[in-house]
Design a protein around this motif. Structure first.
Motif, mmCIF file in Angstrom:
data_model
loop_
_atom_site.group_PDB
_atom_site.id
_atom_site.type_symbol
_atom_site.label_atom_id
_atom_site.label_comp_id
_atom_site.label_asym_id
_atom_site.label_seq_id
_atom_site.Cartn_x
_atom_site.Cartn_y
_atom_site.Cartn_z
ATOM 1 N N SER A 135 -7.004 -2.433 11.944
ATOM 2 C CA SER A 135 -5.909 -3.348 12.264
ATOM 3 C C SER A 135 -5.591 -4.261 11.093
ATOM 4 C CB SER A 135 -6.261 -4.179 13.497
ATOM 5 O OG SER A 135 -7.266 -5.128 13.208
ATOM 6 N N GLY A 136 -6.566 -4.469 10.204
ATOM 7 C CA GLY A 136 -6.303 -5.242 8.998
ATOM 8 C C GLY A 136 -5.721 -4.392 7.882
ATOM 9 N N LEU A 137 -6.269 -3.206 7.674
ATOM 10 C CA LEU A 137 -5.805 -2.345 6.587
ATOM 11 C C LEU A 137 -4.380 -1.858 6.808
ATOM 12 C CD1 LEU A 137 -9.041 -0.235 5.970
ATOM 13 C CD2 LEU A 137 -8.124 -2.081 4.556
ATOM 14 N N VAL A 138 -3.978 -1.677 8.076
ATOM 15 C CA VAL A 138 -2.639 -1.176 8.355
ATOM 16 C C VAL A 138 -1.566 -2.192 7.954
ATOM 17 C CG1 VAL A 138 -2.347 -2.072 10.710
ATOM 18 C CG2 VAL A 138 -1.371 0.152 10.090
ATOM 19 N N GLU A 139 -1.978 -3.415 7.691
ATOM 20 C CA GLU A 139 -1.016 -4.441 7.291
ATOM 21 C C GLU A 139 -0.589 -4.311 5.834
ATOM 22 O OE1 GLU A 139 -2.387 -8.332 8.169
ATOM 23 O OE2 GLU A 139 -2.945 -7.877 10.236
ATOM 24 N N LEU A 140 -1.428 -3.658 5.019
ATOM 25 C CA LEU A 140 -1.150 -3.597 3.581
ATOM 26 C C LEU A 140 0.217 -2.999 3.255
ATOM 27 C CD1 LEU A 140 -2.117 -4.123 0.731
ATOM 28 C CD2 LEU A 140 -3.312 -1.934 0.767
ATOM 29 N N PRO A 141 0.632 -1.860 3.877
ATOM 30 C CA PRO A 141 1.977 -1.348 3.579
ATOM 31 C C PRO A 141 3.082 -2.353 3.913
ATOM 32 C CG PRO A 141 0.676 0.309 4.738
ATOM 33 C CD PRO A 141 -0.099 -0.970 4.808
ATOM 34 N N ALA A 142 2.855 -3.186 4.920
ATOM 35 C CA ALA A 142 3.864 -4.182 5.274
ATOM 36 C C ALA A 142 4.017 -5.207 4.160
ATOM 37 C CB ALA A 142 3.481 -4.869 6.580
ATOM 38 N N TYR A 143 2.906 -5.699 3.642
ATOM 39 C CA TYR A 143 2.971 -6.725 2.601
ATOM 40 C C TYR A 143 3.540 -6.190 1.295
ATOM 41 C CZ TYR A 143 0.152 -9.629 5.684
ATOM 42 O OH TYR A 143 -0.292 -10.361 6.744
ATOM 43 N N CYS A 144 3.278 -4.926 1.006
ATOM 44 C CA CYS A 144 3.809 -4.346 -0.232
ATOM 45 C C CYS A 144 5.245 -3.862 -0.069
ATOM 46 C CB CYS A 144 2.924 -3.178 -0.678
ATOM 47 S SG CYS A 144 1.262 -3.663 -1.166
ATOM 48 N N GLY A 145 5.591 -3.386 1.128
ATOM 49 C CA GLY A 145 6.912 -2.797 1.324
ATOM 50 C C GLY A 145 8.010 -3.786 1.652
ATOM 51 N N VAL A 146 7.686 -4.798 2.471
ATOM 52 C CA VAL A 146 8.723 -5.730 2.922
ATOM 53 C C VAL A 146 9.444 -6.425 1.766
ATOM 54 C CG1 VAL A 146 9.071 -7.951 4.092
ATOM 55 C CG2 VAL A 146 7.858 -6.108 5.252
ATOM 56 N N PRO A 147 8.725 -7.009 0.779
ATOM 57 C CA PRO A 147 9.444 -7.675 -0.312
ATOM 58 C C PRO A 147 10.386 -6.736 -1.061
ATOM 59 C CG PRO A 147 7.129 -8.289 -0.338
ATOM 60 C CD PRO A 147 7.264 -7.151 0.629
ATOM 61 N N LYS A 148 9.957 -5.478 -1.264
ATOM 62 C CA LYS A 148 10.796 -4.528 -1.998
ATOM 63 C C LYS A 148 12.044 -4.170 -1.192
ATOM 64 C CE LYS A 148 11.023 -2.554 -5.965
ATOM 65 N NZ LYS A 148 10.996 -3.383 -7.181
ATOM 66 N N PHE A 149 11.869 -3.955 0.098
ATOM 67 C CA PHE A 149 13.023 -3.633 0.932
ATOM 68 C C PHE A 149 13.990 -4.813 1.018
ATOM 69 C CE2 PHE A 149 10.286 -0.188 2.597
ATOM 70 C CZ PHE A 149 11.189 0.857 2.489
ATOM 71 N N ILE A 150 13.457 -6.029 1.028
ATOM 72 C CA ILE A 150 14.320 -7.210 1.009
ATOM 73 C C ILE A 150 15.107 -7.255 -0.291
ATOM 74 C CG2 ILE A 150 14.309 -9.736 0.860
ATOM 75 C CD1 ILE A 150 12.063 -9.771 2.874
#
Length: 465
Positions: free
Chosen positions: A326-341
């Motif tokens: 549940s912690g590791l699955v967050e990593l793509p969110a933190y790396c992907g969200v800024p780029k998509f923004i």
């Protein structure tokens, strides 16, 4: 003045703006040092958020050799269908709700660096008090006090970093914050298994917080955006001196020009608490944005905290593996969200992740643990999307407000979001009335947030210095 400029080597470009200064150090060891020290604090913040899943897990579900608070003090009472152990989790957020706004207010007045450094030391001290708690009540009270300082390392620190790096490096900085959050989250499980006791788990976090406070105090300069907006020349010179020492080169900076150009759209007077409040209240648009940002963070942290704390009590899978995943699955969110923004803009990305999070959470209600593999997969997808919602809301909130009230506005949003963090661990108690009702509650709150985003958040946001 002309003679002084000509005395410098021709290869040394004169810096006469804040953007020019940040661009000059954007690819230097100094820049990466700033990002490392500040993102490290998010690892500590993550542990404060989720550590309660091991300190006093719901139903004492850990098993194994790890000693929980329930093991030490016996089974805790149930209060209004709520397991008393859940208050270990919500206590930190109660403290953050009560006084969590103060770090943001004080950082606008006295600077980002001193507030963050003092807060880290206070977190270490209150953590030591928690580790030595003689009773369950003392533990809960100590964690309430510790919550007073959570906003400093969660939001004031994030604002500090975004104000200290060039715009082209903010994506890298955001990814670093997300990476360290996931690292801090994930290592709670192996640390707990290594130390074997809830007391030592808190103690290790306290020691790490104290060391981080010392590192920050010694190596971290004040935010250059804050220095410019408040015309703090000495602190700005300290920023440049530290950059010169770490980068082993000199910078030809016209401090008068940097300060004057940087504040041409800001009031020249120092920011006061009432001044920041009056600035926000004077603008209906800022008030609406503040309320919308506040609600989006309430909704996201309601779901985020509820899912995180319950990860060790899922009806399927191993408790430790569920927590780590549940912690590791967050990593793509933190790396992907800024780029998509960066690619598509803040509002479209917010609408996608909030809609997806709402739909996946509601779907969990109807899947249920009867299909273990599908349930775990959708649960992890939901955790990923909820994390994306949270990080997206945090980034956008740091862009919507001007410098003189930015830390206050962001801290207000996170302080209000503690309502969600407080209630999140307790929403699972609703499942006694209807199986998996908690997932419907989480999904519905995100659905309302999606509606508010669609109506009130502007399509184009800008980082107003």
């Amino acid at each position: 003045e002309t003679l002084e400029v000509n005395e410098h080597p021709r290869s040394m470009k004169r810096i006469d703006s804040l953007d020019g200064l940040l661009d000059a150090v954007k690819s230097s060891p100094f820049c990466f040092l700033l990002v490392f020290i500040q993102s490290l604090q998010w690892a500590l913040a993550a542990q404060m958020y989720v550590m309660a899943a091991y300190l006093a897990p719901v139903g004492n579900s850990m098993g194994g050799e790890f000693k929980t608070a329930q093991d030490e003090w016996g089974d805790l009472p149930t209060i209004a269908s709520i397991d008393a152990s859940e208050f270990v989790s919500s206590a930190t957020f109660v403290g953050s709700l009560l006084l969590g706004f103060l770090p943001g207010v004080l950082s606008d007045r006295f600077g980002r660096k001193p507030i963050i450094a003092i807060s880290l030391v206070c977190i270490a001290v209150t953590g030591a008090m928690s580790a030595l708690a003689p009773s369950f009540l003392f533990l809960v009270v100590a964690r309430v006090v510790q919550g007073f300082f959570l906003n400093s390392i969660a939001t004031v620190n994030f604002v500090h970093c975004m104000e200290s790096v060039a715009e082209c490096r903010r994506y890298v900085a955001a990814c670093a914050f997300g990476l360290f959050w996931c690292i801090g989250y994930a290592i709670v499980a192996p640390t707990a298994l290594l130390v074997g006791s809830w007391r030592w788990l808190i103690g290790v976090h306290s020691i790490a917080s104290f060391v981080a406070g010392l590192l920050l105090f010694v190596f971290l300069p004040e935010s250059p955006y804050y220095c410019v907006s408040q015309k703090k020349r000495r602190e700005l010179e300290d920023f440049v001196k530290k950059a010169e020492w770490w980068n082993r080169r000199e910078y030809d900076v016209d401090f008068d020009a940097v300060l004057n150009v940087g504040v041409q759209d800001e009031e020249h007077s120092g920011t006061t608490i009432m001044g920041s409040l009056r600035f926000i209240i004077s603008s209906p648009r800022l008030i609406i944005l503040l309320l919308v940002v506040g609600y989006t963070q309430v909704a996201t942290l309601l779901a985020y905290t509820g899912l995180s704390i319950a990860s060790t009590a899922l009806e399927v899978g191993d408790a430790n593996w569920n927590f780590a995943l549940s912690g590791l699955v967050e990593l793509p969110a933190y790396c992907g969200v800024p780029k998509f923004i960066d690619w598509f803009g803040g509002k479209p990305v917010m609408l996608v992740v909030f809609t997806g999070g709402s739909v996946s959470l509601i779907a969990l209600k109807f899947i249920g643990p009867g299909i273990p593999a599908l349930f775990v997969i959708v649960w992890l997808i939901s955790k990923f999307l909820v994390t994306s919602c949270y990080f997206c809301a945090l980034i956008i909130s740091s862009e919507l407000f001007p410098t003189k009230c930015r830390a206050l506005a962001v801290a207000f949003g996170l302080t209000l979001s503690n309502i969600g963090s407080i209630l999140g661990p307790h929403v699972g108690s609703l499942n006694v009335f209807w199986s998996d009702l908690s997932f419907l509650v989480f999904g519905a709150t995100l659905a309302f947030a999606t509606l508010f985003i669609a109506i009130f958040i502007p399509r184009n946001t800008s980082f107003d210095a």
